[in-house]
Design a protein around this motif. Structure first.
Motif, PDB file in Angstrom:
ATOM      1  N   TYR A  50      -4.385   2.572  -3.918  1.00 38.02           N
ATOM      2  CA  TYR A  50      -4.731   1.855  -2.686  1.00 38.02           C
ATOM      3  C   TYR A  50      -5.457   2.792  -1.725  1.00 38.02           C
ATOM      4  CZ  TYR A  50      -1.614  -1.762  -4.415  1.00 38.02           C
ATOM      5  OH  TYR A  50      -1.035  -2.748  -5.175  1.00 38.02           O
TER       6      TYR A  50
ATOM      7  N   LYS B 270     -11.184   0.294   0.899  1.00 35.38           N
ATOM      8  CA  LYS B 270     -11.504   1.444   0.030  1.00 35.38           C
ATOM      9  C   LYS B 270     -12.962   1.854   0.234  1.00 35.38           C
ATOM     10  CE  LYS B 270      -9.305   2.881  -3.984  1.00 35.38           C
ATOM     11  NZ  LYS B 270      -8.290   2.516  -4.876  1.00 35.38           N
TER      12      LYS B 270
ATOM     13  N   GLU C  14      -6.652  -8.729  -2.736  1.00 38.37           N
ATOM     14  CA  GLU C  14      -7.355  -7.642  -3.454  1.00 38.37           C
ATOM     15  C   GLU C  14      -8.724  -7.293  -2.867  1.00 38.37           C
ATOM     16  OE1 GLU C  14      -4.029  -9.000  -5.830  1.00 38.37           O
ATOM     17  OE2 GLU C  14      -5.704 -10.121  -4.920  1.00 38.37           O
TER      18      GLU C  14
ATOM     19  N   PHE D 167      -8.260  -5.029   0.117  1.00 37.89           N
ATOM     20  CA  PHE D 167      -8.000  -3.631  -0.242  1.00 37.89           C
ATOM     21  C   PHE D 167      -9.296  -2.944  -0.692  1.00 37.89           C
ATOM     22  CE2 PHE D 167      -3.445  -5.056  -1.505  1.00 37.89           C
ATOM     23  CZ  PHE D 167      -2.989  -4.831  -0.216  1.00 37.89           C
TER      24      PHE D 167
ATOM     25  N   VAL E 202       0.837  -1.215   0.000  1.00 37.85           N
ATOM     26  CA  VAL E 202       0.000   0.000   0.000  1.00 37.85           C
ATOM     27  C   VAL E 202       0.867   1.258   0.000  1.00 37.85           C
ATOM     28  CG1 VAL E 202      -1.700   1.346   1.331  1.00 37.85           C
ATOM     29  CG2 VAL E 202      -1.957  -1.141   1.126  1.00 37.85           C
TER      30      VAL E 202
END
Length: 317
Positions: free
Chosen positions: A275, A303, A296, A299, A223
């Motif tokens: 990121y 988000k 993924e 992340f 990140v």
């Protein structure tokens, strides 16, 4: 396939410094793993750590592990087991507050030795973070500062033994995962192999070398570097003979550290933040339930959290 990157840290002090830094850069960008030789922790001291770790396993953990195997009927499994790791393990916390004095069954010599080992590994981790800063073109100390939070970094060691397994094709020593944190420093058995990483769709052995420390990149460095360095899926294959020792020390951000791509890297590459921005503790809560899945979606979930207001005190808005 290119051979696994092995870095001789002695070469950082002479004419080969530039070439050695380039090797570290390539390892971080293309492997997510590398192995350090001449890292400053003496071979004699590492031998003591190994001897005491193996003695502790034999005295205090081996019988317990055998009983667990018998009670779950694991010696005679017929089909693949996907929710269990063939490992005997305990955890030592070093920072922000050590728990070494409270862990039961440790002999005084082992406690003292592991305390000293942690101090030397902490120093090595911080030196490595500065080398990564240099390669990334970030100011010296940047990564340590980001990891710091309000109480300093989180640092601990997972002490594992992987005993002989009767069905290594059906039970993994440790299932495939990426590491959630910052940087991992691994002192592994040099006689019994088993650690593998995924590279270009193939599982590659991490070679066991005597007195080496294996380094791997965790999700947080991916990140912070905005994807320049990647955390990589890895696993441990159980073996039919030999008992593999593994001391994995995790140098991670503090629980309240705010993690986000370094603005200097984002600006330089004219690349938007790929990121999310989040509090490390929030990521760890999510990781706890999703460790053995790809990173993924984690992340993406962070988000979504970043973009949703009013989620409570630790949400980033």
């Amino acid at each position: 396939m290119a051979s696994f990157p092995v870095i001789n840290m002695k070469k950082l002090n002479g004419e080969e410094r530039a070439a050695t830094m380039e090797k570290i850069k390539d390892a971080c960008e293309n492997w997510g793993f590398f192995e350090l030789l001449n890292h400053g922790i003496s071979p004699e001291f590492m031998d003591t750590v190994e001897r005491l770790t193996k003695e502790h396993y034999r005295k205090c953990m081996e019988q317990r592990f055998k009983e667990m195997v018998v009670s779950k009927g694991l010696e005679a499994v017929q089909s693949e087991i996907n929710d269990l790791d063939w490992e005997s393990t305990f955890f030592l916390r070093h920072l922000p507050v050590s728990n070494i004095a409270e862990v039961p069954d440790l002999e005084d010599e082992y406690r003292k030795t592991m305390k000293e080992f942690a101090a030397q590994l902490e120093k090595l981790a911080e030196h490595l973070l500065d080398l990564l800063c240099e390669n990334l073109g970030l100011e010296r100390g940047y990564l340590k500062k980001v990891f710091y939070g309000s109480k300093g970094p989180t640092f601990g060691t997972k002490v594992s033994n992987y005993p002989p397994c009767p069905q290594p094709d059906l039970i993994k020593g440790l299932r495939a995962h990426t590491d959630a944190g910052g940087i991992v420093l691994l002192f592994q058995d040099d006689k019994v192999s088993g650690l593998q990483l995924l590279k270009d769709g193939e599982w590659v052995d991490v070679p066991p070398k005597r007195h080496s420390i294996v380094i791997n990149i965790g999700d947080q460095l991916e990140v912070i570097t905005n994807g320049k360095y990647k955390s990589v899926m890895h696993r441990v294959i159980a073996q039919t003979d030999g008992n593999r020792m593994s001391l994995a020390s995790f140098y991670n951000p503090g629980s309240d550290a705010v993690i986000y791509p370094a603005s200097a890297l984002v600006e330089r590459e004219e690349n938007k933040d790929l990121y999310p921005k989040f509090v490390f503790e929030d990521y760890m809560k999510l990781y706890a339930g999703l460790k053995f899945q790809s990173k993924e979606p984690r992340f993406e979930a962070m988000k979504a959290m970043e973009n949703t207001p009013n989620l409570g005190p630790t949400a980033i808005v």
